[in-house]
Design a protein around this motif. Sequence first.
Motif, PDB file in Angstrom:
ATOM      1  N   ILE A 126       8.599  -6.970  -3.101  1.00  0.00           N
ATOM      2  CA  ILE A 126       7.408  -5.568  -2.882  1.00  0.00           C
ATOM      3  C   ILE A 126       8.345  -5.175  -4.629  1.00  0.00           C
ATOM      4  O   ILE A 126       9.184  -5.721  -4.914  1.00  0.00           O
ATOM      5  CB  ILE A 126       7.540  -4.876  -2.240  1.00  0.00           C
ATOM      6  CG1 ILE A 126       8.672  -4.373  -1.667  1.00  0.00           C
ATOM      7  CG2 ILE A 126       7.214  -5.689  -0.889  1.00  0.00           C
ATOM      8  CD1 ILE A 126       8.682  -3.091  -0.681  1.00  0.00           C
TER       9      ILE A 126
ATOM     10  N   GLY B 255       2.930  -6.700  -2.717  1.00  0.00           N
ATOM     11  CA  GLY B 255       2.329  -5.999  -2.592  1.00  0.00           C
ATOM     12  C   GLY B 255       2.786  -4.361  -3.395  1.00  0.00           C
ATOM     13  O   GLY B 255       4.184  -4.588  -3.425  1.00  0.00           O
TER      14      GLY B 255
ATOM     15  N   ILE C 294       4.832  -0.661  -4.218  1.00  0.00           N
ATOM     16  CA  ILE C 294       4.420   0.593  -4.430  1.00  0.00           C
ATOM     17  C   ILE C 294       4.817   2.502  -5.761  1.00  0.00           C
ATOM     18  O   ILE C 294       5.520   1.281  -6.149  1.00  0.00           O
ATOM     19  CB  ILE C 294       5.772   1.105  -3.192  1.00  0.00           C
ATOM     20  CG1 ILE C 294       6.039   0.671  -1.788  1.00  0.00           C
ATOM     21  CG2 ILE C 294       6.073   2.718  -3.001  1.00  0.00           C
ATOM     22  CD1 ILE C 294       7.472   0.668  -1.600  1.00  0.00           C
TER      23      ILE C 294
ATOM     24  N   HIS D 104      -2.382  -4.612  -2.427  1.00  0.00           N
ATOM     25  CA  HIS D 104      -1.939  -4.192  -1.377  1.00  0.00           C
ATOM     26  C   HIS D 104      -1.007  -2.986  -2.455  1.00  0.00           C
ATOM     27  O   HIS D 104      -0.252  -3.663  -2.477  1.00  0.00           O
ATOM     28  CB  HIS D 104      -1.373  -4.856  -0.728  1.00  0.00           C
ATOM     29  CG  HIS D 104      -1.850  -6.277   0.030  1.00  0.00           C
ATOM     30  ND1 HIS D 104      -3.354  -5.680   1.179  1.00  0.00           N
ATOM     31  CD2 HIS D 104      -1.808  -7.392   0.059  1.00  0.00           C
ATOM     32  CE1 HIS D 104      -3.289  -6.708   1.614  1.00  0.00           C
ATOM     33  NE2 HIS D 104      -3.185  -8.327   0.991  1.00  0.00           N
ATOM     34  N   PHE D 105      -0.910  -1.754  -1.764  1.00  0.00           N
ATOM     35  CA  PHE D 105      -0.420  -0.871  -1.573  1.00  0.00           C
ATOM     36  C   PHE D 105      -0.277   0.078  -1.455  1.00  0.00           C
ATOM     37  O   PHE D 105      -1.526   0.299  -0.396  1.00  0.00           O
ATOM     38  CB  PHE D 105      -1.012  -0.200  -3.388  1.00  0.00           C
ATOM     39  CG  PHE D 105      -1.759   0.159  -3.189  1.00  0.00           C
ATOM     40  CD1 PHE D 105      -1.788   1.955  -3.747  1.00  0.00           C
ATOM     41  CD2 PHE D 105      -3.641  -0.428  -3.435  1.00  0.00           C
ATOM     42  CE1 PHE D 105      -2.852   2.245  -3.254  1.00  0.00           C
ATOM     43  CE2 PHE D 105      -4.612   0.425  -3.518  1.00  0.00           C
ATOM     44  CZ  PHE D 105      -4.715   1.570  -3.202  1.00  0.00           C
ATOM     45  N   ALA D 106       0.966   1.099  -1.812  1.00  0.00           N
ATOM     46  CA  ALA D 106       1.468   2.266  -0.283  1.00  0.00           C
ATOM     47  C   ALA D 106       1.711   3.263  -1.973  1.00  0.00           C
ATOM     48  O   ALA D 106       1.997   2.691  -2.393  1.00  0.00           O
ATOM     49  CB  ALA D 106       2.293   2.412   0.398  1.00  0.00           C
TER      50      ALA D 106
ATOM     51  N   GLY E  43      -3.405   4.240   2.032  1.00  0.00           N
ATOM     52  CA  GLY E  43      -2.447   4.126   1.278  1.00  0.00           C
ATOM     53  C   GLY E  43      -1.321   5.177   0.911  1.00  0.00           C
ATOM     54  O   GLY E  43      -0.257   4.875   0.626  1.00  0.00           O
TER      55      GLY E  43
ATOM     56  N   LEU F 263       2.975   0.014   3.005  1.00  0.00           N
ATOM     57  CA  LEU F 263       2.537  -1.140   2.610  1.00  0.00           C
ATOM     58  C   LEU F 263       2.426  -2.615   3.283  1.00  0.00           C
ATOM     59  O   LEU F 263       2.009  -3.169   3.229  1.00  0.00           O
ATOM     60  CB  LEU F 263       3.498  -1.828   1.785  1.00  0.00           C
ATOM     61  CG  LEU F 263       3.264  -2.732   0.634  1.00  0.00           C
ATOM     62  CD1 LEU F 263       2.082  -2.603  -0.302  1.00  0.00           C
ATOM     63  CD2 LEU F 263       4.154  -2.677  -0.473  1.00  0.00           C
TER      64      LEU F 263
ATOM     65  N   ASP G 193      -0.497  -2.551   5.914  1.00  0.00           N
ATOM     66  CA  ASP G 193      -1.915  -3.061   4.606  1.00  0.00           C
ATOM     67  C   ASP G 193      -1.370  -3.986   4.747  1.00  0.00           C
ATOM     68  O   ASP G 193      -2.651  -4.990   4.299  1.00  0.00           O
ATOM     69  CB  ASP G 193      -1.363  -1.956   3.198  1.00  0.00           C
ATOM     70  CG  ASP G 193      -3.024  -2.836   2.461  1.00  0.00           C
ATOM     71  OD1 ASP G 193      -3.503  -2.304   2.819  1.00  0.00           O
ATOM     72  OD2 ASP G 193      -3.161  -2.757   1.507  1.00  0.00           O
TER      73      ASP G 193
ATOM     74  N   ARG H  30      -2.197   1.356   9.313  1.00  0.00           N
ATOM     75  CA  ARG H  30      -1.069   2.275   9.199  1.00  0.00           C
ATOM     76  C   ARG H  30      -0.228   3.367   9.767  1.00  0.00           C
ATOM     77  O   ARG H  30      -1.438   4.400  10.897  1.00  0.00           O
ATOM     78  CB  ARG H  30      -1.164   2.847   7.655  1.00  0.00           C
ATOM     79  CG  ARG H  30      -2.231   1.783   6.750  1.00  0.00           C
ATOM     80  CD  ARG H  30      -2.300   2.419   5.219  1.00  0.00           C
ATOM     81  NE  ARG H  30      -2.945   1.859   3.900  1.00  0.00           N
ATOM     82  CZ  ARG H  30      -4.798   1.071   3.995  1.00  0.00           C
ATOM     83  NH1 ARG H  30      -5.593   2.740   5.175  1.00  0.00           N
ATOM     84  NH2 ARG H  30      -4.874   0.862   3.457  1.00  0.00           N
TER      85      ARG H  30
END
Length: 345
Positions: free
Chosen positions: A69, A129, A131, A154-156, A167, A318, A321, A327
């Motif tokens: 990640i 993904g 962050i 994909h992200f947070a 997210g 993350l 997702d 989540r």
Amino acid sequence: MGRSPTGRPTSFDIAYLAGVSQPTVSRALRGDRSVSQATRDKVERIARELNYTVDKNASSLRSQRSNTIALLFFEDPTPDESMINPFFLAMLGSITRAAANRGLDLLISFQRLEDDWHVRYQDSHRADGLILLGYGDWAIYADRLEQLRRQGTHFARWGSVTGEAEGTVGSDNFEAGRMACEHLIARRRRRRIAFLGHADRHYPEFASRYEGMCAALRYAGFEPDPALQHDAFTSEEAGYRAAQALLAGGAEFDAIFAASDLIAIGALRALAEAGRSVPEDVAVVGFDDIPAASLARPPLTTIQQDIRGAGERLVETLLADIAGRTRPDPLLPTRLVVRGSTGTG
């Protein structure tokens, strides 16, 4: 499009058979939602028929993962020219531990908000993904988040937990603002409480802290004075300038709630220069509990955010997702840390 299929299947062969471009094949195999579902299905079917395989760090079918990640820091003005908000820097350790505990590699990248980072990561195959820490003006940043969603990235992110910010992980900023104000009212009997920090939709975390403060004032029977709100970014210099503007405005105030510790530390300097004693004349509360807060003169009362919990929750969000799972709860609690800037007695 005039290329004929070769002995060893490539993405160009898939493009030829599917009647699309090679970049479209790459996006389709990555699950990019900017490619129609019909085209994605067609490309994936042809890839399976050709026994097409790719390196794990390349654009891949959904079942493949790099187990890596990426953490993206966005620049913030700081006095030491590191350009990284010290609160986010403190969060780095908890994110690193959370990733390591799950057997994940972590890539760390520093980004400027004005750059096209969201475009670069559309075709980056180094991570499963992202962050995201830091965002500046939400109105601009939100458009880029929407582009990431359309790309299927994909992200947070850390920020204000609102209905439109999928997210997102963040603190309960409204409750924290209410807590800070109630402390000022109860401990120091303060009524004229100023707020230093932007309080509009461009900076929703700050705005929620201000709204919580205003709610606590009204509950106690006091009406917030708009003249006591002064905009400030998260930096000592911005806090210093905002406090100078507050002092020059002439409106009476007996306390300051700053949207961040850096803003509060800058305000302490302006108050000292103006001959205002803290906490006797003006009580001050910050937000974040960065290491410098306990070293300020006087030590800064502040709202502490859950840094360790934040790293865990960001990684959990993350991974959920990526896997298509629900989540976890995005809200994290805060707590008040009382120090000398509001009195310790």
